[in-house]
Design a protein around this motif. Structure first.
Motif, PDB file in Angstrom:
ATOM      1  N   LEU A 275       0.873  -1.227   0.175  1.00 27.95           N
ATOM      2  CA  LEU A 275      -0.087   0.128   0.154  1.00 27.95           C
ATOM      3  C   LEU A 275       1.029   1.226   0.044  1.00 27.95           C
ATOM      4  N   MET A 276       1.997   1.378   0.809  1.00 28.29           N
ATOM      5  CA  MET A 276       2.835   2.413   0.894  1.00 28.29           C
ATOM      6  C   MET A 276       3.599   2.621  -0.332  1.00 28.29           C
ATOM      7  N   LEU A 279       1.378   3.786  -3.081  1.00 30.98           N
ATOM      8  CA  LEU A 279       0.688   5.266  -2.798  1.00 30.98           C
ATOM      9  C   LEU A 279       1.960   6.168  -3.115  1.00 30.98           C
ATOM     10  N   LEU A 280       3.236   5.861  -2.722  1.00 27.66           N
ATOM     11  CA  LEU A 280       4.408   6.504  -3.133  1.00 27.66           C
ATOM     12  C   LEU A 280       4.772   6.705  -4.558  1.00 27.66           C
ATOM     13  N   PRO A 283       0.578   6.167  -7.646  1.00 30.07           N
ATOM     14  CA  PRO A 283      -0.910   6.514  -6.692  1.00 30.07           C
ATOM     15  C   PRO A 283      -2.135   6.000  -7.689  1.00 30.07           C
TER      16      PRO A 283
END
Lengths: 291, 295
Positions: A275-276, A279-280, A283
């Protein structure tokens, strides 16, 4: 190599379940803009539906499956009617129905935990125990059943959104509520249907995963996290994104459990890390929405 | 003074309940700043509370660091994790932070349970005592006074922030991010700072908690309590310090009244209560009070 194929089939089956949960998010998110945290609990309800109808009353699998999913359709639709629609009609900010659904997460879970004993409950396999092998690729019946059903659901969802008028209506509501209403689209019906369908798809995911994990009243939150991660990896713009994301997530999880030198419980960290990273770095997800 | 003084007139049991109430109020005040004032949903507050509690115990009694350094290391750890989650999540609009923190909260419990020697596994860590400070060992009501000080200090920090430009920026980000950005507020940075700050405050509260029972174990820091914290703020009245205090007090004390009636199913009552609050009284109990006063 045999080992890897075995793992791949198992991962594909769990990935399909994550994809279904992701699709359940998407069905509600698209027309309403609401991130519905209750999808995980709907999956849990689906699993318990399987336990009651298939294990306790020993109904034939297809009948039990249809009835359980029918009940979930009613639950999803009535949740929308009672909890979400009053807020939307009042013109409350988008956060209000999201928080109300969060409250419903606890209501669903605690209802189940007060009705059933707190132990994991068994749910039967769709096609019984057994293995299927094509050359080097082998897996359980349940894995192949899960993959088949999921592919059917995604084909149906894709067909619905891309090819039918009703699917277009969903899309129109997502793009512009007022304009859609002015074009004669019944907003209330679209919303009720989207919640009903979301509950059915999530419940199906729960029913399919339950023979391996058992029906357990705390199973909802991990599934909600995994489904959402699948959605972020694949991209919210396209229906197929959820499935692609689910498959990648499941593969990453299984490889971690199998080959990484850490306790297997830490595999729960895989969704968070992915997820991280997504998203980074990306996205919008892997699949871009069509322009 | 009054908060601390009350502790000296209580028995052991009531003192214990009172300390935990004060800790809940502290957490609710911090969470209210993040959720009520800055408009962000997160489920990691109890993870950071636990991170603070575990880290101080581990730094003090396994690495044998002196207390001030252990405190600083604990806060640094909370800040580090908060930044790692908040920076990616704040890049996009929507509820990415909520899901990311849900995953973090879930993972934190796994780490505590599987941590072996360091975290003590499912049993947690026990059998330690607050080290002496200048030859003094705080005990009984005196430690309750420390917790009262924590509540007041947390409130003072948050109330000051709320009235500063940063508080206004947070409210602007909550109400209308586009307008806030147009006015020159860095939306993403405001979100990250608000999250990191309140998470660090939760960590500090956790450090104080570690010496309340003189034991830390995983179940206290789970997702359920994170939900409860959110419910407290909603029922009390999001965005108002008084609301956080009222909500925390009410929902903390409610189980004592409810348990003879509904047994262990108070969480179900809370769920129904919060759905009703959102449907019927979005401003929470503080909103009802406001309306009565205005009449």
């Amino acid at each position: 190599m045999q080992d890897f194929f075995e793992l791949a089939v198992g991962a594909a089956a769990s990935g399909c379940v994550y994809g279904l949960i992701g699709l359940a998010y998407l069905l509600v998110l698209r027309p309403t803009g609401i991130i519905n945290f209750a999808v995980g609990e709907w999956a849990m309800l689906g699993a318990f539906g399987g336990f009651v109808l298939l294990t306790k009353y020993e109904w034939p699998y297809p009948l039990g499956m249809v009835v359980a999913l029918g009940i979930l359709f009613v639950i999803g639709g009535s949740t929308e009617r009672i909890v979400v629609r009053p807020l939307v009609e009042k013109g409350a900010p988008l956060l209000a129905p999201i928080l109300a659904l969060l409250g419903m997460v606890v209501v669903y879970r605690e209802t189940i935990s007060s009705v059933f004993p707190p132990d994991p409950m068994p749910v039967p396999y769709a096609l019984g125990m057994g293995r299927l092998e094509f050359g080097p690729v082998g897996g359980t019946y349940q894995s192949f059943f899960t993959i088949g059903v999921t592919l059917a659901v995604f084909t149906g969802a894709w067909f619905f959104f891309e090819r039918t008028l009703a699917g277009r209506a969903f899309e129109a509501v997502a793009l512009h509520r007022r304009a859609a209403a002015l074009m004669g689209i019944n907003l209330s019906r679209v919303m009720a249907l989207s919640f009903g369908a979301g509950a059915v798809v999530a419940g199906l995911g729960g029913l399919l995963v339950a023979p391996n994990t058992s029906a357990y009243y705390l199973m909802g939150v991990p599934l909600a996290i995994q489904g959402f991660t699948a959605l972020v990896i694949g991209g919210v713009g396209r229906v197929e994104g959820a499935l692609l994301g689910g498959l990648l997530l499941a593969l990453a999880e299984q490889l971690t459990v199998r080959y990484a030198p850490i306790p297997s419980g830490y595999a729960q960290g895989v969704p968070l890390v992915l997820l991280m990273v997504f998203l980074l770095l990306r996205p919008t997800g892997l699949l871009k929405a069509k322009g | 003074m009054v908060l601390a003084g009350a502790a000296f007139f209580m028995g052991d049991y009531h003192n214990d309940v009172y300390r935990k109430l004060l800790l809940w109020v502290t957490l609710a005040l911090g969470y209210n700043f993040l959720f009520g004032i800055c408009g962000q949903v997160a489920f990691s507050h109890f993870a950071f509370y636990g991170m603070g509690a575990y880290s101080i115990v581990i730094f003090l009694f396994q690495f044998h660091l002196p207390l001030p350094i252990a405190v600083i290391c604990g806060i640094a750890l909370c800040v580090l994790f908060a930044l790692a989650v908040a920076i990616p999540s704040a890049r996009l609009e929507g509820f990415y932070l909520a899901l990311a923190t849900l995953a973090l909260g879930q993972l934190f419990i796994v780490v505590l349970n599987e941590g072996g020697e360091i975290t003590g596994g499912t049993g947690g860590i026990a059998n330690y005592r607050l080290p002496e400070i200048f030859g003094l060992r705080l005990r009984g009501p005196w430690y309750t006074a420390v917790i009262a000080l924590l509540v007041v200090a947390t409130y003072a920090v948050l109330a000051r922030l709320d009235r500063s430009w940063f508080g206004r920026a947070c409210r602007a980000v909550r109400d209308n991010p586009e307008a806030a950005a147009a006015m020159g507020v860095d939306v993403a940075r405001t979100k990250v700072i608000a999250f990191t700050l309140t998470s660090a405050l939760a960590g500090v509260a956790g450090m104080v908690y570690a010496f309340v029972d003189n034991t830390v174990n995983p179940p206290i820091f789970g997702i359920d309590n994170a939900f409860l914290l959110l419910f407290m703020v909603i029922v009390g009245g999001a965005g108002r310090h008084a609301g956080a205090v009222i909500g925390a007090t009410l929902l903390f004390l409610l189980p004592f009244w409810l348990s003879p009636i509904v047994g262990h199913h108070q969480a179900l009552v809370f769920g129904v209560l919060v759905v009703l609050a959102i449907l019927l009284q979005p401003a929470g109990l503080v909103g009802i009070y406001d309306r009565l006063v205005r009449r």
